[in-house]
Design an enzyme around this catalytic site. Structure first.
Site, PDB file in Angstrom:
ATOM      1  N   LYS A   1       0.841  -1.191   0.000  1.00 54.46           N
ATOM      2  CA  LYS A   1       0.000   0.000   0.000  1.00 54.46           C
ATOM      3  C   LYS A   1       0.882   1.249   0.000  1.00 54.46           C
ATOM      4  O   LYS A   1       1.914   1.292   0.669  1.00 54.46           O
ATOM      5  CB  LYS A   1      -0.913   0.011   1.224  1.00 54.46           C
ATOM      6  CG  LYS A   1      -1.858  -1.180   1.293  1.00 54.46           C
ATOM      7  CD  LYS A   1      -2.912  -1.116   0.204  1.00 54.46           C
ATOM      8  CE  LYS A   1      -3.896  -2.264   0.325  1.00 54.46           C
ATOM      9  NZ  LYS A   1      -5.041  -2.141  -0.592  1.00 54.46           N
TER      10      LYS A   1
ATOM     11  N   ASP B   1     -14.317  -7.632  -8.989  1.00 57.31           N
ATOM     12  CA  ASP B   1     -14.583  -7.860  -7.567  1.00 57.31           C
ATOM     13  C   ASP B   1     -15.906  -8.612  -7.470  1.00 57.31           C
ATOM     14  O   ASP B   1     -16.857  -8.308  -8.199  1.00 57.31           O
ATOM     15  CB  ASP B   1     -14.665  -6.522  -6.829  1.00 57.31           C
ATOM     16  CG  ASP B   1     -14.907  -6.702  -5.343  1.00 57.31           C
ATOM     17  OD1 ASP B   1     -13.917  -6.715  -4.589  1.00 57.31           O
ATOM     18  OD2 ASP B   1     -16.073  -6.813  -4.931  1.00 57.31           O
TER      19      ASP B   1
ATOM     20  N   GLU C   1     -11.826  -2.661  -8.387  1.00 58.44           N
ATOM     21  CA  GLU C   1     -12.539  -3.116  -7.191  1.00 58.44           C
ATOM     22  C   GLU C   1     -13.648  -2.151  -6.776  1.00 58.44           C
ATOM     23  O   GLU C   1     -14.583  -2.539  -6.085  1.00 58.44           O
ATOM     24  CB  GLU C   1     -11.581  -3.353  -6.023  1.00 58.44           C
ATOM     25  CG  GLU C   1     -10.988  -2.099  -5.406  1.00 58.44           C
ATOM     26  CD  GLU C   1     -10.059  -2.405  -4.243  1.00 58.44           C
ATOM     27  OE1 GLU C   1     -10.548  -2.438  -3.103  1.00 58.44           O
ATOM     28  OE2 GLU C   1      -8.859  -2.596  -4.480  1.00 58.44           O
TER      29      GLU C   1
ATOM     30  N   GLU D   1      -2.225   0.563  -8.532  1.00 61.06           N
ATOM     31  CA  GLU D   1      -3.639   0.216  -8.438  1.00 61.06           C
ATOM     32  C   GLU D   1      -4.442   1.393  -7.883  1.00 61.06           C
ATOM     33  O   GLU D   1      -3.999   2.057  -6.939  1.00 61.06           O
ATOM     34  CB  GLU D   1      -3.773  -1.002  -7.531  1.00 61.06           C
ATOM     35  CG  GLU D   1      -5.159  -1.561  -7.399  1.00 61.06           C
ATOM     36  CD  GLU D   1      -5.142  -2.871  -6.626  1.00 61.06           C
ATOM     37  OE1 GLU D   1      -6.160  -3.172  -5.965  1.00 61.06           O
ATOM     38  OE2 GLU D   1      -4.120  -3.591  -6.671  1.00 61.06           O
TER      39      GLU D   1
ATOM     40  N   ASP E   1      -0.498  -0.028  -4.502  1.00 59.16           N
ATOM     41  CA  ASP E   1      -1.931   0.260  -4.439  1.00 59.16           C
ATOM     42  C   ASP E   1      -2.152   1.534  -3.638  1.00 59.16           C
ATOM     43  O   ASP E   1      -1.808   1.603  -2.454  1.00 59.16           O
ATOM     44  CB  ASP E   1      -2.648  -0.919  -3.775  1.00 59.16           C
ATOM     45  CG  ASP E   1      -4.159  -0.776  -3.767  1.00 59.16           C
ATOM     46  OD1 ASP E   1      -4.670   0.266  -4.229  1.00 59.16           O
ATOM     47  OD2 ASP E   1      -4.834  -1.717  -3.307  1.00 59.16           O
TER      48      ASP E   1
ATOM     49  N   HIS F   1      -9.501  -8.565  -7.742  1.00 60.47           N
ATOM     50  CA  HIS F   1      -9.324  -8.079  -6.375  1.00 60.47           C
ATOM     51  C   HIS F   1      -9.925  -9.114  -5.428  1.00 60.47           C
ATOM     52  O   HIS F   1     -10.950  -9.721  -5.722  1.00 60.47           O
ATOM     53  CB  HIS F   1     -10.055  -6.743  -6.205  1.00 60.47           C
ATOM     54  CG  HIS F   1     -10.202  -6.315  -4.777  1.00 60.47           C
ATOM     55  ND1 HIS F   1     -11.403  -6.386  -4.092  1.00 60.47           N
ATOM     56  CD2 HIS F   1      -9.296  -5.823  -3.895  1.00 60.47           C
ATOM     57  CE1 HIS F   1     -11.234  -5.938  -2.863  1.00 60.47           C
ATOM     58  NE2 HIS F   1      -9.974  -5.598  -2.706  1.00 60.47           N
TER      59      HIS F   1
END
Length: 447
Positions: A223, A329, A306, A277, A251, A356
């Protein structure tokens, strides 16, 4: 009465897990989260005792809003013959998602769409159980026409027609049996996000990287997005552990404006991320396109999906060359039905699908969809196609995911792998389950 019976009950529970206590799921946009889900149980009058279990996933607060929406939508399912639903699921799907008054709250987006997905997920689970097949196999054994009948193709015809969809599905049939043998032996490749949550300390991050390496993982995600200096430090720490011969994805969870996304990722390019992402708002199609264009010289792809609200947003992202990796998703759009339309669009535009997953049951569900994609739509595992894996909460499921050699192995039990253990449901029912009662009495959480 039809062979499969009539829907007589739709029961709901508000299930939440206190994942924020250990920083699982923490990211730059959402902070600390408590993985949660509305647990949907569909029963029929067939007398076989089978129950369809579905999930609508949330991050905690707001779960009660989704629950109320499922309650309202479910009234349109009670009394319906499953035989009629299964024979033309696309028609039933449209009746639910386009209900004249409820669609004003969307249409086909947000709370009502997520609630509909929870109901549809339960119906898919009971379908698999009724025919004694895991859902991926149920789908794989259908004819192209039967698959097309699952889908509402509204708003897609200028890009993808039903005839084109049938042609795509027909083209993969001759080699499907061979792919199924490969799938049963090798599974579908996965990557791990369990090493990269933003709230982890450096010590925990290092421990998780080493544990993942020891287990054999070769693809990692971290992240980013709160602090550039900290992102660089954490990226270096991860690269120091995993090296540059393994893939690293990043992400941002929608944290940035477009120009910030571009400048930030240029700074992180030295760490060779395969993709960034959700660099910006999930609704900003042209923004994603601008980011993709700017980062192409740096060999950084854009991945998103997602939070894409429906197949129309995916259509536009593909038309605008706004993504290099498409992330379906299982709970954001209208369940398997709408995801099939999205898989077909990805095939038409030759963009790899990398689902995801994580949360509560997302891994359990999406494995069925990506396996169907491999068998019947894309027909390949090439092109960096990989499915996200997060090692949280699987112990609460009756039929949890099985990952061997960093690959999802095909489920063998009938259904959608969504049924949860009774003890887990009782312990995590919010706010009166044993776990929540204790935490609330201790003052660690408020209702």
């Amino acid at each position: 009465m039809g062979k499969f019976g009539k829907i007589t009950e739709v029961n709901l529970r508000d299930i939440r897990f206190p994942t924020s206590l250990e920083h699982h799921g923490s990211d730059a946009m959402h902070g600390e989260v408590d993985y949660s889900g509305v647990y949907v149980c569909v029963k029929t009058d067939s007398g076989d005792g089978l129950v369809g279990c579905g999930i609508a996933f949330t991050l905690g607060r707001g779960n009660e809003i989704i629950l109320k929406a499922v309650e309202v939508i479910s009234k349109f399912a009670i009394g319906q013959e499953l035989d009629n639903i299964f024979s033309n699921f696309g028609k039933f799907w449209r009746q639910i998602t386009q209900e004249g008054q409820l669609r004003w709250l969307g249409p086909e987006k947000g709370v009502t769409h997520m609630a509909a997905a929870g109901l549809f997920n339960a119906i898919w689970d009971i379908w698999g159980k009724k025919v004694k097949k895991p859902v991926w196999k149920l789908l794989a054994d259908m004819t192209p026409q039967e698959i097309v009948n699952l889908v509402d193709f509204s708003y897609l015809s200028e890009v993808l027609t039903k005839d084109e969809a049938i042609e795509i599905l027909m083209s993969n049939k001759p080699t499907q049996e061979k792919r199924e043998r490969i799938l049963l032996k090798e599974g579908f490749p996965a990557y791990t996000t369990s090493t990269g949550w933003l709230g982890y300390s450096d010590e925990i991050l290092a421990q998780k990287c080493e544990a993942a390496l020891k287990a054999g993982w070769t693809k990692f995600k971290m992240k980013v997005g709160s602090d550039l200096k900290d992102d660089k430090r954490r990226a270096k720490l991860i690269r120091d552990h995993i090296g540059y011969e393994r893939d690293l994805m990043m992400d941002a969870n929608q944290k940035w404006d477009v120009n910030d996304a571009i400048s930030w990722m240029k700074e992180l390019a030295e760490f060779k991320p395969l993709w960034i992402e959700e660099p910006t708002s999930p609704d900003d199609v042209l923004g994603h396109a601008a980011v993709a264009k700017a980062l192409k010289p740096y060999n950084i792809g854009v991945a998103t999906g997602e939070h894409c609200q429906n197949r129309v947003i995916f259509k536009q992202l593909l038309q605008a060359n706004a993504l290099s990796f498409l992330q379906i998703d299982s709970c954001r759009v209208g369940s398997i039905n709408e995801n099939i339309a999205i898989l077909l669009l990805a095939k038409k535009f030759n963009v790899p699908v990398c689902p995801h997953a994580g949360g509560v049951g997302l891994c359990e569900m999406v494995q069925h969809i990506i396996m169907f994609d491999y068998l019947c739509v894309s027909g390949t595992k090439d092109g960096s196609r990989v499915c996200e894996y997060v090692d949280h909460l699987h112990e609460h499921f009756v039929d949890p995911v099985q990952v061997n050699n960093m690959a999802y192995m095909p489920p063998q039990n009938p259904g959608y792998s969504t049924e949860m253990k009774q003890s887990s449901l009782d312990n995590h029912d919010f706010p009166n389950g044993k776990v929540w009662d204790k935490l609330i009495r201790e003052g660690k959480f408020k209702t």
